[in-house]
Design a protein around this motif. Structure first.
Motif, PDB file in Angstrom:
ATOM      1  N   UNK A  49      20.172-177.918   3.095  1.00 61.91           N
ATOM      2  CA  UNK A  49      20.828-179.021   2.372  1.00 61.91           C
ATOM      3  C   UNK A  49      22.346-178.990   2.559  1.00 61.91           C
ATOM      4  N   UNK A  50      22.858-177.923   3.162  1.00 61.39           N
ATOM      5  CA  UNK A  50      24.288-177.780   3.417  1.00 61.39           C
ATOM      6  C   UNK A  50      25.110-177.829   2.129  1.00 61.39           C
ATOM      7  N   UNK A  51      24.579-177.190   1.082  1.00 59.93           N
ATOM      8  CA  UNK A  51      25.328-177.058  -0.165  1.00 59.93           C
ATOM      9  C   UNK A  51      25.861-175.623  -0.280  1.00 59.93           C
ATOM     10  N   UNK A  66      30.323-175.812  -7.176  1.00 58.17           N
ATOM     11  CA  UNK A  66      29.257-176.331  -6.322  1.00 58.17           C
ATOM     12  C   UNK A  66      29.893-177.247  -5.289  1.00 58.17           C
ATOM     13  N   UNK A  67      29.469-177.069  -4.030  1.00 57.33           N
ATOM     14  CA  UNK A  67      29.954-177.951  -2.971  1.00 57.33           C
ATOM     15  C   UNK A  67      28.759-178.668  -2.365  1.00 57.33           C
ATOM     16  N   UNK A  68      28.890-179.970  -2.223  1.00 55.70           N
ATOM     17  CA  UNK A  68      27.841-180.775  -1.608  1.00 55.70           C
ATOM     18  C   UNK A  68      27.874-180.659  -0.095  1.00 55.70           C
ATOM     19  N   UNK A  69      26.946-181.336   0.576  1.00 58.32           N
ATOM     20  CA  UNK A  69      26.889-181.272   2.036  1.00 58.32           C
ATOM     21  C   UNK A  69      28.153-181.838   2.695  1.00 58.32           C
ATOM     22  N   UNK A  70      28.485-181.299   3.845  1.00 56.42           N
ATOM     23  CA  UNK A  70      29.633-181.823   4.596  1.00 56.42           C
ATOM     24  C   UNK A  70      29.347-183.273   4.978  1.00 56.42           C
ATOM     25  N   UNK A  71      30.383-184.119   4.857  1.00 54.79           N
ATOM     26  CA  UNK A  71      30.168-185.569   4.950  1.00 54.79           C
ATOM     27  C   UNK A  71      30.444-186.148   6.329  1.00 54.79           C
ATOM     28  N   UNK A  72      31.009-185.361   7.229  1.00 54.66           N
ATOM     29  CA  UNK A  72      31.195-185.876   8.591  1.00 54.66           C
ATOM     30  C   UNK A  72      31.129-184.706   9.557  1.00 54.66           C
ATOM     31  N   UNK A  79      31.783-183.155  -1.276  1.00 58.75           N
ATOM     32  CA  UNK A  79      31.918-183.372  -2.707  1.00 58.75           C
ATOM     33  C   UNK A  79      31.978-182.022  -3.405  1.00 58.75           C
ATOM     34  N   UNK A  80      32.635-181.975  -4.556  1.00 57.02           N
ATOM     35  CA  UNK A  80      32.832-180.695  -5.225  1.00 57.02           C
ATOM     36  C   UNK A  80      32.742-180.866  -6.745  1.00 57.02           C
TER      37      UNK A  80
END
Lengths: 185, 185
Positions: A49-51, A66-72, A79-80
């Protein structure tokens, strides 16, 4: 908020401190040590999930992120969600938070320890945070970061890449320090 | 640490404050308000595993707590992992921690708001924390608690039940306030 971030290995022939002095009149930055532990989710594979979930201890502060998946594909923008608090007992608080995560089924994914030197670089009407990072077990890296709203993301990305290029930093490293440390191990 | 705890509905004909005055010379206790939110785990059913995860806000403090399953049939004794920190921005910290849990797939299981009055009652060479609780939407309850090591659990349980009996409190309530509030809703 969005953390727009790009990271580069510092080329062996580059004197980054001298460059920051000459180009921006910056002498020494703000130094800090950070001890990070990353966690795996009890029922989601963060590698897929790339979190990321992290407890950071830095002097007397604990930061839980918490860090969300890389967006590009080019930057490490993601997102954080984060809280940070100071405590005279930071070490006990870190252990307490870790114990809650363990009880919930999270598992340790590894630790990263680094010494950072932080500079504020004015660039294209924005302020870029430049971090010169000495991670235990890795060669030196430099991170450029702007924290902004989603609507400002394109402008922030463009500013970071333009500053990087102007400093002679070209091939961005999208892997996290944790990934790099685990690959070396 | 183990939280040995037993809870009773206050009988309608009991004047608890007068009883504490007469029996132990205790006048008013320490009053506080607590606003609790409970969460469900992303992949474990806490109703089945009998665990609880809670964010508590009380004035300027945030407490983040995991509670393990109840360990016996008579009391609410359970294992506990907890961190607590003070912050001038308790409300923002609560929202930040909640946002991290939501991002990790936890879901809200409900809220409990209560006004507590806390008394320290000496009993059988131990100090029992007695909490007189006015929970929004429920009749008054009283909780008796000793926090101790696992090895002291039997003695603590015995002291709590003996104090309860001596106060005329007999039928313990093993359901949590959250369960009671949700049943009423």
């Amino acid at each position: 908020m969005i953390e727009v971030e790009v990271k580069f290995a510092v080329p062996e022939d580059m004197n980054l401190r001298a460059l920051l002095q000459t180009r921006f009149g910056l002498n020494s930055g703000f130094c800090c040590e950070e001890s990070d532990e990353y966690f795996q989710h009890p029922c989601r594979d963060f590698d897929v999930t790339d979190e990321a979930l992290r407890i950071r201890r830095s002097d007397q502060a604990i930061t839980f992120t918490w860090k969300g998946p890389r967006l590009d594909l080019l930057t490490k923008t993601r997102e954080e969600r984060e809280i940070s608090f100071e405590s005279a007992e930071a070490s006990a608080q870190e252990a307490g938070l870790r114990a809650i995560l363990m009880a919930l089924g999270f598992t340790s994914a590894g630790r990263v320890h680094k010494r950072r030197e932080l500079f504020s670089v004015p660039w294209q009407q924005q302020t870029v945070t430049l971090s010169f990072d000495q991670v235990t077990g890795l060669p030196p890296f430099v991170e450029l970061e702007i924290v902004c709203e989603e609507s400002e993301r394109a402008a922030a990305t463009s500013a970071l890449l333009s500053l990087a290029s102007s400093l002679g930093l070209n091939q961005s490293e999208r892997r996290s320090y944790l990934e790099l440390v685990l690959e070396k191990a």
